[in-house]
Every structure is written in structure tokens, then in C-alpha cells.
Design a protein around this motif. Structure first.
Motif, mmCIF file in Angstrom:
data_model
loop_
_atom_site.group_PDB
_atom_site.id
_atom_site.type_symbol
_atom_site.label_atom_id
_atom_site.label_comp_id
_atom_site.label_asym_id
_atom_site.label_seq_id
_atom_site.Cartn_x
_atom_site.Cartn_y
_atom_site.Cartn_z
ATOM 1 N N ALA A 53 1.382 -8.302 2.793
ATOM 2 C CA ALA A 53 2.356 -8.341 3.911
ATOM 3 C C ALA A 53 1.934 -8.761 5.090
ATOM 4 O O ALA A 53 2.796 -8.993 6.052
ATOM 5 N N GLY A 54 0.745 -9.334 5.061
ATOM 6 C CA GLY A 54 0.434 -9.973 6.283
ATOM 7 C C GLY A 54 -0.559 -9.144 7.350
ATOM 8 O O GLY A 54 -0.673 -9.734 8.485
ATOM 9 N N GLN A 55 -0.789 -8.183 6.959
ATOM 10 C CA GLN A 55 -1.445 -7.036 7.913
ATOM 11 C C GLN A 55 -2.893 -7.692 7.876
ATOM 12 O O GLN A 55 -3.493 -8.150 6.772
ATOM 13 N N GLU A 56 -3.572 -7.494 9.266
ATOM 14 C CA GLU A 56 -4.972 -7.749 9.267
ATOM 15 C C GLU A 56 -5.793 -6.353 8.903
ATOM 16 O O GLU A 56 -5.258 -5.308 9.162
ATOM 17 N N LEU A 57 -6.810 -6.724 7.916
ATOM 18 C CA LEU A 57 -7.387 -5.578 7.187
ATOM 19 C C LEU A 57 -9.026 -5.420 7.691
ATOM 20 O O LEU A 57 -9.520 -6.645 8.067
ATOM 21 N N GLU A 58 -9.650 -4.523 7.511
ATOM 22 C CA GLU A 58 -11.044 -4.344 7.945
ATOM 23 C C GLU A 58 -11.858 -4.847 6.929
ATOM 24 O O GLU A 58 -13.009 -5.265 6.936
ATOM 25 N N LYS A 59 -11.412 -4.841 5.584
ATOM 26 C CA LYS A 59 -12.239 -5.230 4.389
ATOM 27 C C LYS A 59 -12.401 -6.549 4.449
ATOM 28 O O LYS A 59 -11.737 -7.541 5.043
ATOM 29 N N ASP A 76 5.943 -8.553 2.998
ATOM 30 C CA ASP A 76 6.535 -8.041 4.225
ATOM 31 C C ASP A 76 7.943 -7.683 4.406
ATOM 32 O O ASP A 76 8.529 -7.414 3.225
ATOM 33 N N GLU A 77 8.314 -7.215 5.452
ATOM 34 C CA GLU A 77 9.875 -6.777 5.482
ATOM 35 C C GLU A 77 10.883 -7.596 5.101
ATOM 36 O O GLU A 77 11.957 -7.284 4.982
ATOM 37 N N ASN A 78 10.549 -8.864 5.032
ATOM 38 C CA ASN A 78 11.116 -10.021 4.638
ATOM 39 C C ASN A 78 11.144 -10.505 3.148
ATOM 40 O O ASN A 78 11.683 -11.430 2.688
ATOM 41 N N GLN A 79 10.376 -9.585 2.423
ATOM 42 C CA GLN A 79 9.923 -9.948 1.189
ATOM 43 C C GLN A 79 9.125 -11.360 1.027
ATOM 44 O O GLN A 79 9.514 -12.051 0.047
ATOM 45 N N VAL A 80 8.274 -11.766 2.028
ATOM 46 C CA VAL A 80 7.371 -12.884 1.843
ATOM 47 C C VAL A 80 6.234 -12.401 1.724
ATOM 48 O O VAL A 80 5.574 -11.339 2.314
ATOM 49 N N ALA A 81 5.445 -12.980 0.853
ATOM 50 C CA ALA A 81 4.132 -12.895 0.292
ATOM 51 C C ALA A 81 3.229 -13.486 1.089
ATOM 52 O O ALA A 81 3.276 -14.752 1.066
ATOM 53 N N HIS A 82 2.404 -12.899 2.032
ATOM 54 C CA HIS A 82 1.378 -13.819 2.799
ATOM 55 C C HIS A 82 0.148 -13.716 2.126
ATOM 56 O O HIS A 82 -0.705 -14.890 2.297
ATOM 57 N N ARG A 83 -0.224 -13.195 1.075
ATOM 58 C CA ARG A 83 -1.310 -13.350 -0.030
ATOM 59 C C ARG A 83 -0.888 -12.781 -1.324
ATOM 60 O O ARG A 83 0.125 -12.260 -1.316
ATOM 61 N N CYS A 84 -1.571 -13.300 -2.190
ATOM 62 C CA CYS A 84 -1.213 -12.969 -3.604
ATOM 63 C C CYS A 84 -2.635 -12.454 -4.402
ATOM 64 O O CYS A 84 -3.600 -12.835 -3.817
ATOM 65 N N ILE A 85 -2.245 -12.513 -5.928
ATOM 66 C CA ILE A 85 -3.540 -11.957 -6.571
ATOM 67 C C ILE A 85 -4.348 -13.238 -6.881
ATOM 68 O O ILE A 85 -5.421 -13.132 -7.494
ATOM 69 N N GLU A 86 -3.689 -14.432 -6.442
ATOM 70 C CA GLU A 86 -4.570 -15.602 -6.681
ATOM 71 C C GLU A 86 -5.729 -15.763 -5.549
ATOM 72 O O GLU A 86 -6.663 -16.341 -5.567
ATOM 73 N N CYS A 87 -5.263 -15.017 -4.430
ATOM 74 C CA CYS A 87 -6.130 -15.483 -3.143
ATOM 75 C C CYS A 87 -6.687 -14.076 -2.423
ATOM 76 O O CYS A 87 -7.275 -14.151 -1.301
ATOM 77 N N ASP A 88 -6.374 -12.919 -3.132
ATOM 78 C CA ASP A 88 -6.967 -11.826 -2.483
ATOM 79 C C ASP A 88 -7.138 -10.683 -3.303
ATOM 80 O O ASP A 88 -6.801 -10.962 -4.773
ATOM 81 N N THR A 89 -7.826 -9.726 -3.180
ATOM 82 C CA THR A 89 -8.264 -8.713 -4.031
ATOM 83 C C THR A 89 -6.974 -7.451 -4.250
ATOM 84 O O THR A 89 -6.358 -7.574 -3.388
ATOM 85 N N ASP A 90 -6.979 -6.905 -5.237
ATOM 86 C CA ASP A 90 -6.009 -5.891 -5.605
ATOM 87 C C ASP A 90 -6.128 -4.683 -4.533
ATOM 88 O O ASP A 90 -5.169 -4.453 -3.981
ATOM 89 N N GLU A 91 -7.544 -4.428 -4.000
ATOM 90 C CA GLU A 91 -7.704 -3.241 -3.028
ATOM 91 C C GLU A 91 -7.094 -3.645 -1.881
ATOM 92 O O GLU A 91 -6.164 -3.115 -1.256
#
Length: 87
Positions: free
Chosen positions: A47-53, A24-39
Motif C-alpha cells: 500500500a506504499g507505507q513506510e516500514l521499519e523492517k 492502497d485506497e485506490n487499489q494501486v500496488a506500490h510493491r508486490c511479491i516480486e519485489c518485496d517479502t510476504d511479511e
């Protein structure tokens, strides 16, 4: 969780480069490659955004690529007297 070197979702280590690129804008990772997909990460998931996927944590059965979904990190919440819950 105030440690910027860790993913807010699963607690895995995240590099400064990952945080600058995907966080996000504060350089905080809300998700990473261990708990989410590359896409999803590339579309703002880190960045903590809500996604449709579909989210691998909510729907792990949709991801049959050996994706081991970690449990979300649980933060300790202080009480009025500065004591931590459960201690």
C-alpha cells in the motif's frame, strides 16, 4: 505509472485481488511479491507505507532465499512541450 495492473516499484503484473487486498485506497500496488517479502506486504508495504523492517531492494544481502530483487521502474517525465525525456 498509471497502469493499475502493474506494480509501481518493479512493473510486474498484479492481480485485481492482490490490489484490493494489499494495495492502497485506490487499489494501486506500490510493491508486490516480486519485489518485496510476504511479511512486509502484509504489514502495508504494497500500500506504499513506510516500514521499519529491512527492504529487500535496499538490503538484498539480508535475503538469501534466492530472492531476485528487480530494479525499480523508472517513469518517463514529460517536458513543457509534451515531449518525453530522452526521446
Amino acid at each position: 505509472m498509471s497502469d493499475k495492473t502493474k506494480c509501481r516499484m518493479c512493473g510486474s503484473h498484479v492481480t485485481p485481488q492482490f490490489r484490493r487486498t494489499h494495495g492502497d485506497e485506490n487499489q494501486v500496488a506500490h510493491r508486490c511479491i516480486e519485489c518485496d517479502t510476504d511479511e512486509r506486504l502484509g504489514e502495508g508495504g504494497a500500500a506504499g507505507q513506510e516500514l521499519e523492517k529491512a527492504d529487500p531492494i535496499d538490503e538484498p544481502e539480508r535475503f538469501n532465499c534466492g530472492f531476485d530483487v528487480p530494479a525499480p521502474v523508472q517513469e518517463v517525465v514529460a517536458t513543457d512541450r509534451g515531449e518525453s525525456n530522452g526521446e
